[in-house]
Design a protein around this motif. Structure first.
Motif, PDB file in Angstrom:
ATOM      1  N   HIS A   2       0.348  -1.243   0.099  1.00  0.00           N
ATOM      2  CA  HIS A   2       0.092  -0.257   0.390  1.00  0.00           C
ATOM      3  C   HIS A   2       0.816   1.255  -0.276  1.00  0.00           C
ATOM      4  O   HIS A   2       0.455   2.067  -0.763  1.00  0.00           O
ATOM      5  N   GLY A   3       1.799   0.881   0.799  1.00  0.00           N
ATOM      6  CA  GLY A   3       2.851   2.300   0.932  1.00  0.00           C
ATOM      7  C   GLY A   3       3.341   2.740  -0.381  1.00  0.00           C
ATOM      8  O   GLY A   3       3.361   4.068  -1.088  1.00  0.00           O
ATOM      9  N   LEU A   4       3.933   1.899  -1.318  1.00  0.00           N
ATOM     10  CA  LEU A   4       4.479   1.583  -2.275  1.00  0.00           C
ATOM     11  C   LEU A   4       3.829   1.753  -3.196  1.00  0.00           C
ATOM     12  O   LEU A   4       3.753   3.078  -3.885  1.00  0.00           O
ATOM     13  N   LEU A  89      10.807   4.986  -0.809  1.00  0.00           N
ATOM     14  CA  LEU A  89      11.608   4.921  -1.975  1.00  0.00           C
ATOM     15  C   LEU A  89      11.225   4.782  -3.383  1.00  0.00           C
ATOM     16  O   LEU A  89      11.481   5.758  -4.045  1.00  0.00           O
ATOM     17  N   ILE A  90      11.323   3.343  -3.116  1.00  0.00           N
ATOM     18  CA  ILE A  90      10.977   3.068  -4.651  1.00  0.00           C
ATOM     19  C   ILE A  90      10.325   3.528  -5.414  1.00  0.00           C
ATOM     20  O   ILE A  90       9.551   4.225  -6.650  1.00  0.00           O
ATOM     21  N   GLY A  91       8.389   3.601  -4.168  1.00  0.00           N
ATOM     22  CA  GLY A  91       7.370   4.533  -4.577  1.00  0.00           C
ATOM     23  C   GLY A  91       7.939   6.135  -5.479  1.00  0.00           C
ATOM     24  O   GLY A  91       7.437   6.008  -6.678  1.00  0.00           O
ATOM     25  N   GLN A  92       8.516   6.842  -4.381  1.00  0.00           N
ATOM     26  CA  GLN A  92       8.919   7.761  -4.847  1.00  0.00           C
ATOM     27  C   GLN A  92       9.140   8.347  -5.932  1.00  0.00           C
ATOM     28  O   GLN A  92       9.127   9.078  -7.179  1.00  0.00           O
ATOM     29  N   PHE A  93      10.120   7.007  -6.081  1.00  0.00           N
ATOM     30  CA  PHE A  93      11.423   7.731  -7.413  1.00  0.00           C
ATOM     31  C   PHE A  93      10.807   7.700  -8.557  1.00  0.00           C
ATOM     32  O   PHE A  93      10.971   8.112  -9.971  1.00  0.00           O
TER      33      PHE A  93
END
Length: 237
Positions: A2-4, A89-93
């Motif tokens: 969910h976060g990603l 971090l993966i989701g953001q980038f």
């Protein structure tokens, strides 16, 4: 997950709207062309872009960080679980990269009509560049701007709820208006590096260079500013 997913989609929304305004005012033959000196216009749209991104991220189950500097600083001082740092971090980038790709596709004819950096086809549509190139002071500007952004943010509590994302957008606007004119106020490594990479790698017509020699500033400056602000908040709380 969910976060990603939330961070990916929320950051994508942030970049689509934020970089979209950059493309609209810099590229030739758009209805917004000629507004490139309207800093108020740019800062308020970036603020609203963050607002919309936080709302969307929150609805998908993330905390709406959209920003590695926040995620890492919060984790360092026990305000966020280290278990969730990598997915965030993966989701953001990735979200920032995808958002830039969408803007490139959306404005492709205008990139084709804009012949190089002198006409406005620059990485500055997507990433930050200093008004005066002075790496030491550019770095300090990013540290200072991010410090005050995160310090204010820390006192909002859960900023995905109710009207708090609107307040987050207003914070972005006032930081951008007051402290942003020196460097373009990255405040966010993913917001800078993801789109910078997309502009560098993709076959954008007539594009300029990625200016990666400057990219350490919007990566490290926001990180340090966020860590200082979070440390101070935790120490004084």
């Amino acid at each position: 997950m969910h976060g990603l997913v939330g961070e990916l989609i929320g950051t994508c929304v942030l970049i689509v709207i934020g970089a979209g305004v950059g493309a609209g005012i810099h590229l030739q033959d758009s209805y917004a062309s000629g507004e490139s000196n309207d800093w108020f216009y740019i800062t308020i749209v970036w603020g609203l872009a963050v607002t919309m991104g936080v709302y969307v991220a929150g609805s998908f189950g993330s905390l709406g960080h959209l920003n590695p500097a926040i995620t890492i600083a919060y984790a360092l001082f026990g305000l966020f679980s280290w278990h969730s740092v990598v997915p965030y971090l993966i989701g953001q980038f990735i979200g920032a990269f995808i958002g830039a790709v969408i803007v490139i596709v959306h404005y492709y004819p205008h990139f084709s009509a804009t012949e190089g950096e002198k006409q406005g086809n620059t990485v500055g549509i997507f990433a930050t560049m200093p008004a005066i190139n002075n790496p030491v002071f550019n770095f300090l500007s990013e540290v200072i701007a991010t410090f005050f952004f995160v310090l204010i943010l820390l006192n909002l509590g859960d900023f995905t709820k109710g009207l708090k994302p609107v307040i987050v957008g207003l914070i972005i606007f006032v930081i951008g208006a007051g402290l942003g004119p020196t460097t373009g106020f990255a405040l966010n490594p993913a917001r800078d590096w993801g789109p910078r990479l997309a502009y560098t790698l993709l076959p954008v017509p007539n594009k300029g260079i990625g200016h990666w020699n400057y990219a350490w500033v919007p990566m490290l400056g926001p990180m340090l500013g966020a860590i200082f602000a979070t440390g101070l908040q935790v120490m004084l709380a």
